[in-house]
Structures are given as structure tokens and as C-alpha cells.
Design a protein around this motif. Structure first.
Motif, PDB file in Angstrom:
ATOM      1  N   HIS A 116       1.275  -1.296   0.175  1.00  0.00           N
ATOM      2  CA  HIS A 116      -0.516  -0.044  -0.283  1.00  0.00           C
ATOM      3  C   HIS A 116       0.882   1.246   0.455  1.00  0.00           C
ATOM      4  CE1 HIS A 116      -3.261   2.828   0.929  1.00  0.00           C
ATOM      5  NE2 HIS A 116      -3.096   3.604   1.916  1.00  0.00           N
ATOM      6  N   PRO A 117       1.666   1.827   0.709  1.00  0.00           N
ATOM      7  CA  PRO A 117       2.525   2.796   0.784  1.00  0.00           C
ATOM      8  C   PRO A 117       3.222   2.897  -0.347  1.00  0.00           C
ATOM      9  CG  PRO A 117       2.669   1.149   3.159  1.00  0.00           C
ATOM     10  CD  PRO A 117       2.352   0.938   1.618  1.00  0.00           C
ATOM     11  N   LYS A 118       3.911   2.081  -1.245  1.00  0.00           N
ATOM     12  CA  LYS A 118       4.418   1.989  -2.491  1.00  0.00           C
ATOM     13  C   LYS A 118       3.583   2.185  -4.104  1.00  0.00           C
ATOM     14  CE  LYS A 118       7.996  -1.146  -0.435  1.00  0.00           C
ATOM     15  NZ  LYS A 118       8.322   0.260  -0.406  1.00  0.00           N
ATOM     16  N   VAL A 119       1.957   2.401  -3.377  1.00  0.00           N
ATOM     17  CA  VAL A 119       1.319   2.010  -4.751  1.00  0.00           C
ATOM     18  C   VAL A 119       0.749   3.647  -4.650  1.00  0.00           C
ATOM     19  CG1 VAL A 119      -1.105   2.185  -5.196  1.00  0.00           C
ATOM     20  CG2 VAL A 119      -0.049   0.021  -3.934  1.00  0.00           C
ATOM     21  N   VAL A 120       0.946   4.519  -6.210  1.00  0.00           N
ATOM     22  CA  VAL A 120       0.804   5.513  -6.642  1.00  0.00           C
ATOM     23  C   VAL A 120      -0.671   5.813  -6.671  1.00  0.00           C
ATOM     24  CG1 VAL A 120       1.268   7.498  -8.302  1.00  0.00           C
ATOM     25  CG2 VAL A 120       2.888   6.052  -7.075  1.00  0.00           C
ATOM     26  N   GLN A 121      -1.002   5.172  -6.915  1.00  0.00           N
ATOM     27  CA  GLN A 121      -2.385   5.035  -7.651  1.00  0.00           C
ATOM     28  C   GLN A 121      -3.386   4.158  -7.550  1.00  0.00           C
ATOM     29  OE1 GLN A 121      -3.220   8.018 -10.553  1.00  0.00           O
ATOM     30  NE2 GLN A 121      -5.604   6.557 -12.218  1.00  0.00           N
ATOM     31  N   TYR A 122      -4.343   3.885  -7.072  1.00  0.00           N
ATOM     32  CA  TYR A 122      -5.715   2.268  -7.170  1.00  0.00           C
ATOM     33  C   TYR A 122      -6.228   3.226  -8.199  1.00  0.00           C
ATOM     34  CZ  TYR A 122      -4.338   0.729  -3.356  1.00  0.00           C
ATOM     35  OH  TYR A 122      -3.195  -0.169  -1.896  1.00  0.00           O
ATOM     36  N   SER A 123      -6.194   2.398  -9.524  1.00  0.00           N
ATOM     37  CA  SER A 123      -6.883   3.061 -10.542  1.00  0.00           C
ATOM     38  C   SER A 123      -8.136   2.672 -11.323  1.00  0.00           C
ATOM     39  CB  SER A 123      -5.898   2.253 -11.749  1.00  0.00           C
ATOM     40  OG  SER A 123      -4.199   3.258 -11.764  1.00  0.00           O
ATOM     41  N   LYS A 124      -8.860   2.938 -12.169  1.00  0.00           N
ATOM     42  CA  LYS A 124     -10.523   2.743 -12.501  1.00  0.00           C
ATOM     43  C   LYS A 124     -10.228   1.573 -13.579  1.00  0.00           C
ATOM     44  CE  LYS A 124     -12.418   7.088 -10.537  1.00  0.00           C
ATOM     45  NZ  LYS A 124     -13.993   7.746 -11.220  1.00  0.00           N
ATOM     46  N   TYR A 125      -9.367   1.350 -14.565  1.00  0.00           N
ATOM     47  CA  TYR A 125      -9.256   0.462 -15.671  1.00  0.00           C
ATOM     48  C   TYR A 125      -7.876  -0.164 -15.443  1.00  0.00           C
ATOM     49  CZ  TYR A 125     -12.602   4.906 -17.049  1.00  0.00           C
ATOM     50  OH  TYR A 125     -13.707   5.049 -16.835  1.00  0.00           O
ATOM     51  N   LEU A 126      -7.836  -1.187 -16.171  1.00  0.00           N
ATOM     52  CA  LEU A 126      -7.051  -2.018 -16.271  1.00  0.00           C
ATOM     53  C   LEU A 126      -5.848  -1.390 -17.387  1.00  0.00           C
ATOM     54  CD1 LEU A 126      -9.120  -5.400 -16.701  1.00  0.00           C
ATOM     55  CD2 LEU A 126      -7.519  -4.703 -14.715  1.00  0.00           C
ATOM     56  N   SER A 127      -6.453  -0.905 -17.609  1.00  0.00           N
ATOM     57  CA  SER A 127      -5.189  -0.500 -19.117  1.00  0.00           C
ATOM     58  C   SER A 127      -4.109   0.890 -18.425  1.00  0.00           C
ATOM     59  CB  SER A 127      -5.782   0.288 -20.440  1.00  0.00           C
ATOM     60  OG  SER A 127      -6.970   1.640 -19.741  1.00  0.00           O
ATOM     61  N   THR A 128      -4.871   1.511 -16.962  1.00  0.00           N
ATOM     62  CA  THR A 128      -3.985   2.725 -16.767  1.00  0.00           C
ATOM     63  C   THR A 128      -2.956   2.694 -15.662  1.00  0.00           C
ATOM     64  OG1 THR A 128      -6.504   4.213 -16.196  1.00  0.00           O
ATOM     65  CG2 THR A 128      -4.730   4.918 -14.955  1.00  0.00           C
ATOM     66  N   PRO A 129      -2.417   1.559 -14.386  1.00  0.00           N
ATOM     67  CA  PRO A 129      -1.253   1.380 -14.273  1.00  0.00           C
ATOM     68  C   PRO A 129      -0.566   0.722 -15.728  1.00  0.00           C
ATOM     69  CG  PRO A 129      -3.008   0.546 -13.220  1.00  0.00           C
ATOM     70  CD  PRO A 129      -3.955   1.244 -14.573  1.00  0.00           C
ATOM     71  N   VAL A 130      -0.883   0.338 -16.819  1.00  0.00           N
ATOM     72  CA  VAL A 130       0.357   0.037 -17.443  1.00  0.00           C
ATOM     73  C   VAL A 130       0.562   1.496 -18.374  1.00  0.00           C
ATOM     74  CG1 VAL A 130       0.722  -1.044 -20.049  1.00  0.00           C
ATOM     75  CG2 VAL A 130      -1.149  -2.465 -18.444  1.00  0.00           C
ATOM     76  N   ARG A 131      -0.468   2.082 -18.352  1.00  0.00           N
ATOM     77  CA  ARG A 131       0.101   3.748 -19.152  1.00  0.00           C
ATOM     78  C   ARG A 131       0.773   4.225 -18.151  1.00  0.00           C
ATOM     79  NH1 ARG A 131      -1.126   8.072 -17.755  1.00  0.00           N
ATOM     80  NH2 ARG A 131      -2.561   8.114 -16.525  1.00  0.00           N
ATOM     81  N   MET A 132       0.806   4.331 -17.091  1.00  0.00           N
ATOM     82  CA  MET A 132       1.572   5.495 -15.949  1.00  0.00           C
ATOM     83  C   MET A 132       2.747   4.578 -16.212  1.00  0.00           C
ATOM     84  SD  MET A 132      -1.017   5.683 -12.608  1.00  0.00           S
ATOM     85  CE  MET A 132      -0.345   6.607 -11.427  1.00  0.00           C
ATOM     86  N   ALA A 133       3.093   3.226 -16.544  1.00  0.00           N
ATOM     87  CA  ALA A 133       4.639   2.510 -16.064  1.00  0.00           C
ATOM     88  C   ALA A 133       5.468   2.617 -17.193  1.00  0.00           C
ATOM     89  CB  ALA A 133       4.929   0.914 -16.349  1.00  0.00           C
ATOM     90  N   GLY A 134       4.293   2.684 -18.756  1.00  0.00           N
ATOM     91  CA  GLY A 134       5.007   3.624 -20.017  1.00  0.00           C
ATOM     92  C   GLY A 134       5.303   4.945 -20.010  1.00  0.00           C
ATOM     93  N   MET A 135       4.610   5.927 -18.983  1.00  0.00           N
ATOM     94  CA  MET A 135       5.453   7.294 -18.761  1.00  0.00           C
ATOM     95  C   MET A 135       5.876   7.858 -18.073  1.00  0.00           C
ATOM     96  SD  MET A 135       3.543   8.663 -21.475  1.00  0.00           S
ATOM     97  CE  MET A 135       3.073  10.346 -20.994  1.00  0.00           C
TER      98      MET A 135
END
Length: 344
Positions: free
Chosen positions: A205-224
Motif C-alpha cells: 500500500h505505501p508504494k502504490v501511487v494510484q489505485y486506478s479505475k481501469y485495467l489500462s491505466t497502470p500500464v500507461r502510467m508505467a509506460g509514461m
């Protein structure tokens, strides 16, 4: 450092393998003036955008219209139970997630089906009585930013190694937001135990930047570069990699959850022969070609297909245990997560 190369360019290579055959079949159909003269009806829990692609492709190649009826799991179970009381029903198949298929099979509504294709598929992906068979699955993986991995002395390839990384920024889809994400939570509990999983989630939990609403969002965030590593579905990760995002897939060596899609033929199917042909098609290469053309990247359960043979994650370890939590137990787990972790 050990790197894991995913399905990445399979869509391109796979298309070269199948393009000639598909072009020939289409041309042949046009020359003979073949028309759609049959139809089958399929109840499904899959998204409309998925099944619309399948229906169009199958009608084009086999001249059989597939009438998909998208339903919630609850509505689907209710309908097939009600319709099972008549000798000849109005629905031929169910194409759905594993949980829905298991609950459907428990009411004895399926007609056992076996073929050369289903025999090849691993027992973990099908019903032991032949009531249903899995056709593809989507595993949870670690989706890592390539530049971040260059800063690490060792690749984090286990769940414990992931949360042990100092100062790592992690992305993940909220367990309430998507079935695949909730399935990860429930599968972890089935594989280990609830208290051990919550100890892990407390560390995460302390390492999570965002609990996203969509399955694609964490992937995009890693890519960016907005997070370093995301816990994500493989299908979305491959889609973003094919669009040029600097990502690498890491397969957890201690195992991972996966979302299985499968199909079963109903006992009172009015078009049983046509239903069997459609079921056969779902286990073959053509359906994977169609899905990948439309940027849906799943792992086929049929290991004899070209798509599977091109898959570099053949040694992927999948969790064996399946969550049998009741709806009330799942809600209790979610409530515990929200109260003790999510809102801390």
C-alpha cells in the motif's frame, strides 16, 4: 539480469502465417456467393466490443450468424436455469469467465463435448466432465518501465521481491474497479491464506501511487514513467508495448492469477452441430488472429496453435488454487481491505 520478452510482435508474425489462408477463403466465399443461412445464439459475460469482433469474423468465414446476448453473471445463470426445463431451448452456448462456467455446470445445463482440440488443452483449463473448455486466458504480470529496470541490480520476479524494492512506485487497478483485479485478490487468498495476503497488501500500500479505475491505466502510467512497476493484465501491457511504450513484462516465478474465458454447449441447444463448430473455432488459430488484429492479446489454451508456440512465456507459473469464496465472503474481504488498507 534476466529479462522476460512477452508476446510483443506475435500479432505481426502471426498475421504473416495466416494472411494467405484467410485471404483465399474470403475470396472463395465471394466467388461462390455463399450466404449466411444458419444462426446460433450465445449467452456471454464478455464485453460487447470483444464479442462483436468474434461475431463478424465467424459469419464472414463460416456463413453462420452468431447472436451474442451480453448478460451479467447473475442474469445469465438465471436464464439458463429457467430455459433448461424445456426440451429444445433457444440458446446454444455460453461464452464466459471461469466462475460463471463453474456455477453453470453445477446446475447440469451443459452437454459434454470433447474433440481433438479440447483433448490437447491442459486439464487446468477445462471441466473434468467435458462440460466446458477454456479457450484463452489473461495473466496478471509485473509491467515494468524499461528505464527503471536499468537502475536495479536484480529483476524483481516474485511478489515478495516486488514489495521489498526500496522507493519503488507501483501502479495497480482498484480491486473494486475490475473483475481481473478482484480475481487477483481472491486467487492470492486461495493460494496462500487471508492473513498472509493482507500482510503483503499492507507492505504494498505505501508504494502504490494510484489505485486506478481501469485495467489500462497502470500500464500507461508505467509506460509514461509515472510509476516504476505496475501489477497489470498482460493483454493491456502488450497493447501498449506494440504502440511503442518502453515496457517489459516480468512473470512472477512464484505464480500468478489469471482470468480464464471458456465455452460450453447447452444440453437443449437447438443448433448443436453448429454450436460444436463454433466451439472448435474458438480453440483454433483463426480466432487468435482476429483478436490480435483488433488489439486483444490473450494466451490461447490450445498449445498446438501457432499463437501459443510464438508465446515466450511458456514457463509462466499459474496459481493452481481457485477461489471458492461465496459472494458474502468476497464482500467481507473487500470491506476488510477498504477499512484496514485502502483508506489508511
Amino acid at each position: 539480469m534476466q529479462r522476460y520478452t512477452p508476446l510483443f510482435l506475435i500479432a505481426f508474425v502471426f498475421s504473416l502465417v495466416l494472411l494467405a489462408g484467410n485471404t483465399y477463403l474470403t475470396g472463395y466465399a465471394d466467388q461462390t456467393g455463399a450466404k449466411t443461412n444458419k444462426s446460433i445464439t450465445v449467452y456471454t459475460t464478455l464485453p460487447v466490443e470483444h464479442v462483436a469482433i468474434l461475431a463478424e469474423a465467424y459469419e464472414k468465414s463460416h456463413h453462420v450468424k452468431v447472436n451474442f446476448v451480453p448478460l451479467t453473471k447473475e442474469d445469465l445463470l438465471s436464464r439458463i436455469k429457467t430455459e433448461s426445463t424445456v426440451p429444445t431451448g433457444k440458446t446454444d452456448l455460453v461464452l464466459a469467465d471461469k466462475e460463471t462456467l463453474l456455477q453453470s455446470a453445477a446446475t447440469h445445463v451443459f452437454s459434454p463435448y470433447e474433440s481433438e482440440q479440447t483433448d490437447i488443452i491442459s486439464d487446468k483449463f477445462k471441466d473434468q466432465n467435458g462440460d466446458w473448455v477454456g479457450v484463452w486466458y489473461d495473466p496478471i504480470i509485473f509491467c515494468a518501465n524499461k528505464d527503471y529496470l536499468l537502475t536495479l541490480p536484480v529483476i524483481p520476479n516474485t511478489w515478495d521481491a516486488l514489495v521489498a524494492l526500496p522507493n519503488v512506485r507501483i501502479g495497480i487497478t482498484d480491486f473494486f474497479a475490475a473483475d481481473a483485479s478482484a480475481n487477483l485478490l481472491f486467487t492470492l487468498i486461495a493460494e496462500y491464506d487471508e492473513n498472509k495476503v493482507f500482510t503483503f497488501l499492507n507492505k504494498l500500500h505505501p508504494k502504490v501511487v494510484q489505485y486506478s479505475k481501469y485495467l489500462s491505466t497502470p500500464v500507461r502510467m508505467a509506460g509514461m514513467g509515472e510509476v516504476d512497476i505496475s501489477i497489470a493484465v498482460q493483454s493491456e501491457t502488450i497493447r501498449y508495448m506494440n504502440e511503442g511504450f518502453p515496457l517489459t513484462i516480468i512473470y512472477p516465478t512464484d505464480g500468478t492469477a489469471y482470468k480464464l474465458t471458456g465455452v460450453g454447449i447447452l444440453k437443449n441447444a437447438p443448433q448443436k452441430a453448429a454450436a460444436e463448430q463454433f466451439m472448435k473455432w474458438l480453440t483454433e488459430d483463426d480466432v487468435q488472429f482476429v483478436l490480435q488484429q483488433n488489439k486483444f492479446f490473450f494466451v490461447p489454451t490450445n498449445q498446438s496453435t501457432v499463437a501459443y508456440k510464438l508465446f515466450n512465456g511458456k514457463n509462466l507459473t499459474l496459481f493452481d488454487n481457485y477461489s471458492d469464496l461465496t459472494l458474502q465472503q468476497k464482500q467481507a474481504v473487500m470491506d476488510r481491505w477498504v477499512k484496514n488498507i485502502r483508506l489508511k
